[in-house]
Enzyme design. Structure first.
Site, PDB file in Angstrom:
ATOM      1  N   GLU A  44      43.670  16.433  27.094  1.00  0.00           N
ATOM      2  CA  GLU A  44      43.525  17.089  28.403  1.00  0.00           C
ATOM      3  C   GLU A  44      43.248  16.020  29.461  1.00  0.00           C
ATOM      4  O   GLU A  44      42.362  15.180  29.298  1.00  0.00           O
ATOM      5  CB  GLU A  44      42.404  18.134  28.361  1.00  0.00           C
ATOM      6  N   GLY A  50      42.038  24.590  31.510  1.00  0.00           N
ATOM      7  CA  GLY A  50      43.222  24.691  32.375  1.00  0.00           C
ATOM      8  C   GLY A  50      43.079  25.669  33.519  1.00  0.00           C
ATOM      9  O   GLY A  50      41.974  25.903  34.037  1.00  0.00           O
ATOM     10  N   GLY A 127      48.608  12.710  28.510  1.00  0.00           N
ATOM     11  CA  GLY A 127      49.387  12.628  27.283  1.00  0.00           C
ATOM     12  C   GLY A 127      50.876  12.691  27.594  1.00  0.00           C
ATOM     13  O   GLY A 127      51.301  13.418  28.492  1.00  0.00           O
ATOM     14  N   GLY A 192      53.089  36.126  50.378  1.00  0.00           N
ATOM     15  CA  GLY A 192      53.449  36.571  49.032  1.00  0.00           C
ATOM     16  C   GLY A 192      52.652  37.808  48.632  1.00  0.00           C
ATOM     17  O   GLY A 192      51.436  37.863  48.845  1.00  0.00           O
ATOM     18  N   LEU A 198      48.131  40.228  45.939  1.00  0.00           N
ATOM     19  CA  LEU A 198      47.563  41.570  45.795  1.00  0.00           C
ATOM     20  C   LEU A 198      46.072  41.516  45.431  1.00  0.00           C
ATOM     21  O   LEU A 198      45.241  42.196  46.046  1.00  0.00           O
ATOM     22  CB  LEU A 198      48.345  42.278  44.684  1.00  0.00           C
ATOM     23  N   THR A 284      52.833  32.033  46.716  1.00  0.00           N
ATOM     24  CA  THR A 284      54.288  32.183  46.629  1.00  0.00           C
ATOM     25  C   THR A 284      54.830  31.781  45.253  1.00  0.00           C
ATOM     26  O   THR A 284      55.936  31.271  45.135  1.00  0.00           O
ATOM     27  CB  THR A 284      54.948  31.329  47.724  1.00  0.00           C
ATOM     28  N   HIS A 467      38.620  63.145  23.824  1.00  0.00           N
ATOM     29  CA  HIS A 467      38.458  63.949  25.043  1.00  0.00           C
ATOM     30  C   HIS A 467      37.010  63.908  25.486  1.00  0.00           C
ATOM     31  O   HIS A 467      36.131  63.988  24.643  1.00  0.00           O
ATOM     32  CB  HIS A 467      38.859  65.405  24.782  1.00  0.00           C
TER      33      HIS A 467
HETATM   34  C1  FAD Z   1      44.550  32.882  40.645  1.00  0.00           C
HETATM   35  C2  FAD Z   1      45.148  33.159  39.279  1.00  0.00           C
HETATM   36  C3  FAD Z   1      44.732  34.274  38.576  1.00  0.00           C
HETATM   37  C4  FAD Z   1      45.256  34.529  37.314  1.00  0.00           C
HETATM   38  N1  FAD Z   1      44.846  35.654  36.654  1.00  0.00           N
HETATM   39  C5  FAD Z   1      45.361  35.934  35.442  1.00  0.00           C
HETATM   40  C6  FAD Z   1      44.922  37.084  34.739  1.00  0.00           C
HETATM   41  O1  FAD Z   1      44.061  37.852  35.208  1.00  0.00           O
HETATM   42  N2  FAD Z   1      45.464  37.339  33.528  1.00  0.00           N
HETATM   43  C7  FAD Z   1      46.418  36.508  32.988  1.00  0.00           C
HETATM   44  O2  FAD Z   1      46.893  36.795  31.879  1.00  0.00           O
HETATM   45  N3  FAD Z   1      46.847  35.411  33.634  1.00  0.00           N
HETATM   46  C8  FAD Z   1      46.343  35.108  34.847  1.00  0.00           C
HETATM   47  N4  FAD Z   1      46.759  33.983  35.502  1.00  0.00           N
HETATM   48  C9  FAD Z   1      47.779  33.121  34.860  1.00  0.00           C
HETATM   49  C10 FAD Z   1      47.132  32.174  33.822  1.00  0.00           C
HETATM   50  O3  FAD Z   1      46.102  31.441  34.429  1.00  0.00           O
HETATM   51  C11 FAD Z   1      48.187  31.249  33.238  1.00  0.00           C
HETATM   52  O4  FAD Z   1      49.252  32.015  32.721  1.00  0.00           O
HETATM   53  C12 FAD Z   1      47.602  30.404  32.128  1.00  0.00           C
HETATM   54  O5  FAD Z   1      46.536  29.629  32.604  1.00  0.00           O
HETATM   55  C13 FAD Z   1      48.672  29.490  31.514  1.00  0.00           C
HETATM   56  O6  FAD Z   1      48.113  28.722  30.493  1.00  0.00           O
HETATM   57  P1  FAD Z   1      48.777  27.350  30.017  1.00  0.00           P
HETATM   58  O7  FAD Z   1      47.972  26.910  28.841  1.00  0.00           O
HETATM   59  O8  FAD Z   1      50.232  27.508  29.874  1.00  0.00           O
HETATM   60  O9  FAD Z   1      48.595  26.339  31.226  1.00  0.00           O
HETATM   61  P2  FAD Z   1      47.342  25.872  32.115  1.00  0.00           P
HETATM   62  O10 FAD Z   1      46.237  26.857  32.061  1.00  0.00           O
HETATM   63  O11 FAD Z   1      47.902  25.525  33.441  1.00  0.00           O
HETATM   64  O12 FAD Z   1      46.823  24.578  31.368  1.00  0.00           O
HETATM   65  C14 FAD Z   1      47.557  23.401  31.251  1.00  0.00           C
HETATM   66  C15 FAD Z   1      46.595  22.243  31.060  1.00  0.00           C
HETATM   67  O13 FAD Z   1      47.337  21.090  30.691  1.00  0.00           O
HETATM   68  C16 FAD Z   1      46.805  19.954  31.340  1.00  0.00           C
HETATM   69  N5  FAD Z   1      47.883  18.970  31.382  1.00  0.00           N
HETATM   70  C17 FAD Z   1      49.100  19.077  31.982  1.00  0.00           C
HETATM   71  N6  FAD Z   1      49.853  18.006  31.716  1.00  0.00           N
HETATM   72  C18 FAD Z   1      49.093  17.187  30.948  1.00  0.00           C
HETATM   73  C19 FAD Z   1      49.329  15.912  30.352  1.00  0.00           C
HETATM   74  N7  FAD Z   1      50.504  15.312  30.456  1.00  0.00           N
HETATM   75  N8  FAD Z   1      48.340  15.357  29.631  1.00  0.00           N
HETATM   76  C20 FAD Z   1      47.149  15.992  29.488  1.00  0.00           C
HETATM   77  N9  FAD Z   1      46.876  17.196  30.020  1.00  0.00           N
HETATM   78  C21 FAD Z   1      47.837  17.774  30.735  1.00  0.00           C
HETATM   79  C22 FAD Z   1      46.396  20.482  32.706  1.00  0.00           C
HETATM   80  O14 FAD Z   1      45.411  19.643  33.286  1.00  0.00           O
HETATM   81  C23 FAD Z   1      45.851  21.863  32.334  1.00  0.00           C
HETATM   82  O15 FAD Z   1      44.475  21.817  32.058  1.00  0.00           O
HETATM   83  C24 FAD Z   1      46.237  33.664  36.752  1.00  0.00           C
HETATM   84  C25 FAD Z   1      46.652  32.526  37.464  1.00  0.00           C
HETATM   85  C26 FAD Z   1      46.106  32.264  38.708  1.00  0.00           C
HETATM   86  C27 FAD Z   1      46.550  31.035  39.443  1.00  0.00           C
HETATM   87  N1  NAD Z   2      46.381  39.481  36.912  1.00  0.00           N
HETATM   88  C1  NAD Z   2      47.244  38.571  36.489  1.00  0.00           C
HETATM   89  O1  NAD Z   2      47.740  38.592  35.371  1.00  0.00           O
HETATM   90  C2  NAD Z   2      47.601  37.425  37.399  1.00  0.00           C
HETATM   91  C3  NAD Z   2      46.877  37.210  38.559  1.00  0.00           C
HETATM   92  C4  NAD Z   2      47.246  36.148  39.369  1.00  0.00           C
HETATM   93  C5  NAD Z   2      48.303  35.332  39.013  1.00  0.00           C
HETATM   94  N2  NAD Z   2      48.988  35.567  37.878  1.00  0.00           N
HETATM   95  C6  NAD Z   2      50.142  34.738  37.503  1.00  0.00           C
HETATM   96  O2  NAD Z   2      50.304  33.698  38.439  1.00  0.00           O
HETATM   97  C7  NAD Z   2      51.644  33.639  38.861  1.00  0.00           C
HETATM   98  C8  NAD Z   2      51.702  33.285  40.319  1.00  0.00           C
HETATM   99  O3  NAD Z   2      51.263  34.389  41.139  1.00  0.00           O
HETATM  100  P1  NAD Z   2      51.819  34.588  42.602  1.00  0.00           P
HETATM  101  O4  NAD Z   2      51.261  35.849  43.155  1.00  0.00           O
HETATM  102  O5  NAD Z   2      51.668  33.309  43.358  1.00  0.00           O
HETATM  103  O6  NAD Z   2      53.380  34.693  42.351  1.00  0.00           O
HETATM  104  P2  NAD Z   2      54.379  35.951  42.234  1.00  0.00           P
HETATM  105  O7  NAD Z   2      55.647  35.372  41.741  1.00  0.00           O
HETATM  106  O8  NAD Z   2      53.741  37.069  41.506  1.00  0.00           O
HETATM  107  O9  NAD Z   2      54.578  36.442  43.754  1.00  0.00           O
HETATM  108  C9  NAD Z   2      55.028  35.564  44.769  1.00  0.00           C
HETATM  109  C10 NAD Z   2      55.591  36.380  45.914  1.00  0.00           C
HETATM  110  O10 NAD Z   2      55.750  35.534  47.043  1.00  0.00           O
HETATM  111  C11 NAD Z   2      56.975  35.854  47.708  1.00  0.00           C
HETATM  112  N3  NAD Z   2      57.390  34.661  48.487  1.00  0.00           N
HETATM  113  C12 NAD Z   2      57.814  33.462  48.012  1.00  0.00           C
HETATM  114  N4  NAD Z   2      58.028  32.588  49.034  1.00  0.00           N
HETATM  115  C13 NAD Z   2      57.746  33.248  50.196  1.00  0.00           C
HETATM  116  C14 NAD Z   2      57.755  32.882  51.593  1.00  0.00           C
HETATM  117  N5  NAD Z   2      58.095  31.656  52.016  1.00  0.00           N
HETATM  118  N6  NAD Z   2      57.392  33.804  52.520  1.00  0.00           N
HETATM  119  C15 NAD Z   2      57.022  35.045  52.107  1.00  0.00           C
HETATM  120  N7  NAD Z   2      56.984  35.445  50.801  1.00  0.00           N
HETATM  121  C16 NAD Z   2      57.332  34.565  49.855  1.00  0.00           C
HETATM  122  C17 NAD Z   2      57.908  36.214  46.552  1.00  0.00           C
HETATM  123  O11 NAD Z   2      58.981  37.014  46.982  1.00  0.00           O
HETATM  124  C18 NAD Z   2      56.959  36.970  45.608  1.00  0.00           C
HETATM  125  O12 NAD Z   2      56.929  38.363  45.833  1.00  0.00           O
HETATM  126  C19 NAD Z   2      52.261  34.997  38.575  1.00  0.00           C
HETATM  127  O13 NAD Z   2      53.559  34.814  38.092  1.00  0.00           O
HETATM  128  C20 NAD Z   2      51.389  35.614  37.555  1.00  0.00           C
HETATM  129  O14 NAD Z   2      52.028  35.598  36.303  1.00  0.00           O
HETATM  130  C21 NAD Z   2      48.667  36.612  37.071  1.00  0.00           C
END
Ligand code: FAD
Ligand code: NAD
Length: 485
Positions: A44, A50, A127, A192, A198, A284, A467
């Site tokens: 990491e 992450g 890595g 977005g 949302l 976005t 229920h």
């Molecule tokens: C605001 C927000 C809210 C979210 N809410 C939800 C939710 O409620 N439910 C849900 O299911 N998903 C949610 N997600 C999405 C979720 O966070 C991601 O789908 C998930 O974290 C992906 O996991 P990952 O392991 O693929 O990558 P990441 O969590 O991005 O982890 C990748 C890790 O790899 C490390 N890394 C990258 N390249 C290297 C390298 N070369 N060497 C060493 N380390 C490296 C990075 O530093 C990072 O720590 C949310 C995302 C955001 C942004």
């Molecule tokens: N509860 C959850 O599971 C959760 C919560 C947060 C994030 N996430 C993950 O994180 C990812 C990223 O979330 P997100 O909300 O950023 O992406 P998203 O892909 O869900 O939505 C991005 C939106 O931005 C719009 N958009 C893009 N460029 C634009 C511009 N220039 N002007 C106006 N609108 C524009 C797109 O049409 C789209 O509707 C999601 O794909 C989701 O899988 C998951």
């Protein structure tokens, strides 16, 4: 057998498995690898856990929990209908932010300890692949080379910032900063209307901010089933202090006081107006963090959007063929950017590494937006199901049930919402379930399990539900579908 195999690989390689990236994808894979007897290391570069733990699911859900309480306690009409009166609600922004930050620290600590306990070696540094079955790590003490029988790439994703948008991390920022809730701007634009847009509109409006939401596509929340998006707009947007623009692109954004947002028509690119707000959250989408992974040393190219191409066993694919001993999971594969999808893919990869062939079933992976009320779904939207049915030659049907007809929802006084069940008309096979309403994120799991088993509404209509519970919303839907099918 397993012990013998591990001993053999130990003599040949430093590790059976090296994982690059300790997000939930890498972590889920590491835990399962240990169960399978694999000597495992995880690399990491930044924060253990992450995105999900540090900048995603965990802090955002903590903010939603606190702001949701504020919303609930501020709803005097709702409280009055339950016979409750309170004298107003106060909150302290820094303490809400601390709640999120403390939860992040706790969960990051738990995750790090779980790896230690299981004797997974954690290596800090960047890595990258240095050749077949070889990994280089650049850390504080320089570069080190490790060998491993298998390598798994889990580098995750980072926020996508469209060209023309300038981020100063203070007045114009992404979710990386929003989760820290360092300010509560009086008026904030959110670019977005996906998951992040949302969920943060829910947080900000509950805490008294005025929101302007700008969506480039023709409808808000374009990723959800269209009927659910419409209801979400009625319940989560219209009654709140949220102004919306659809079919409008944020062409450029300049940070400052005020923040200036140049809005243009998404199709014609004609100027609409310059919006001046106190702050702007850019939500976005996200892009893969797949640069500088050394893929060229094993002859692997990224796809057009920068994702690592994988098959359903999570093997990395080059020119349609799996690359030996190379695996990838999580956001970087561009399948479903969800935490549980990433760790689920990790488990599948490990099963295949351990010669127990398994493939991932994306259709049965549920998703939820943790708004108030929540939205959840699993499987196909109705338009997706219709398109598939046309290709495969069958008809699709759908039924809906309403939270306002559910005893538990009525008792809670939380009656907004529906459950929609999409199924094959001929066999009754469940194709998709979409819910908006109180506790929708928990309700979806039974539908996900049913889709995983490719069950039909004819079987599901006979499952007995407790229920009075909200789960009867789905029970009722399955029964209606069974009658209609
Ligand atoms: C605001 C927000 C809210 C979210 N809410 C939800 C939710 O409620 N439910 C849900 O299911 N998903 C949610 N997600 C999405 C979720 O966070 C991601 O789908 C998930 O974290 C992906 O996991 P990952 O392991 O693929 O990558 P990441 O969590 O991005 O982890 C990748 C890790 O790899 C490390 N890394 C990258 N390249 C290297 C390298 N070369 N060497 C060493 N380390 C490296 C990075 O530093 C990072 O720590 C949310 C995302 C955001 C942004
Ligand atoms: N509860 C959850 O599971 C959760 C919560 C947060 C994030 N996430 C993950 O994180 C990812 C990223 O979330 P997100 O909300 O950023 O992406 P998203 O892909 O869900 O939505 C991005 C939106 O931005 C719009 N958009 C893009 N460029 C634009 C511009 N220039 N002007 C106006 N609108 C524009 C797109 O049409 C789209 O509707 C999601 O794909 C989701 O899988 C998951």
């Amino acid at each position: 057998m397993l012990t013998l195999r591990v001993r053999e690989t130990m003599s040949e390689f430093d590790y059976d498995l090296i994982i690059i990236g300790a997000g939930v994808g890498g972590h889920g894979a590491a835990l399962h690898a240990v169960k399978c007897g694999l000597k495992t290391a995880i690399i990491e570069a930044k924060d253990m856990g992450g995105t999900c733990v540090n900048r995603g699911c965990i802090p955002s859900k903590a903010l939603l929990a606190a702001s949701g309480r504020v919303r609930e306690l501020a709803d005097s009409d709702h409280l009055k209908s339950l016979g409750i009166a309170i004298g107003g609600v106060n909150f302290d922004r820094p303490t809400i932010a601390d709640h999120a930050n403390n939860l992040v620290s706790k969960i990051r600590g738990d995750l790090t300890n779980s790896l230690k306990r299981l004797k997974v070696d954690t290596i800090h540094g960047w890595g990258k692949i240095a050749g077949p079955q070889k990994v280089s790590v650049i850390g504080d003490s320089g570069e080190k080379i490790y060998t491993a029988k298998d390598i798994m790439l889990c580098p995750g994703s980072v926020p996508f910032v469209p060209p023309g948008i300038e981020i100063d991390h203070k007045t114009v920022f992404t979710s990386d900063e929003a989760v820290r809730l360092e300010t509560l701007p009086k008026w904030i634009a959110i670019i977005g209307s996906g998951y992040i847009g949302l969920e943060f509109s829910d947080i900000y409006t509950a805490l008294g901010c005025e929101v302007t939401m700008i969506e480039a596509l023709d409808s808000l929340m374009p990723g959800f089933d269209p009927e659910i998006s419409k209801i979400a707009e009625r319940v989560l947007i219209k009654p709140r202090d949220i102004e919306t623009y659809v079919g409008v692109l944020a062409k450029s954004i300049k940070p400052g006081n005020p923040v200036a947002i140049e809005l243009v028509d998404a199709k014609s690119k004609e100027a609409i107006e310059i919006l001046e707000v106190d702050a702007c959250l850019v939500a976005t989408g996200r892009i893969p963090a797949t640069k500088n992974l050394g893929l060229e040393f094993v002859g692997v190219e990224l796809d057009k959007r920068g994702f690592i191409a994988v098959n359903d066993k999570m093997q990395v694919i080059q020119s349609g063929e799996p690359v030996p001993h190379l695996w990838a999971v999580g956001d970087a594969t561009g399948k479903m950017m969800l935490a549980h999808a990433a760790s689920g893919q990790g488990v599948i990869a490990i099963e295949n590494i351990c010669n127990r062939p398994k493939t991932i079933d994306y259709r049965s992976i549920p998703a939820a937006a943790f708004t108030h009320p929540e939205i959840s779904y699993v499987g196909l939207t109705e338009p997706q199901a219709e398109a598939l049915a046309q290709q495969e030659g069958y008809k699709v049907a759908s039924v809906k049930t309403y939270f306002k007809g559910n005893s538990k929802a009525l008792a809670e006084g939380e009656t907004e919402g529906i459950a929609k069940v999409v199924y094959r008309q001929d066999t009754g096979e469940l194709l998709g379930v979409h819910i908006i309403g109180i506790h929708a994120s928990d309700l979806i799991q039974e539908a996900a399990n049913a889709i995983a088993e490719r069950q039909s509404v004819h079987e599901l209509a006979f499952r007995i539900h407790t229920h009075p519970t909200l789960s009867e919303v789905l029970d009722e839907a399955y029964k209606r579908a069974e009658v209609a099918a």
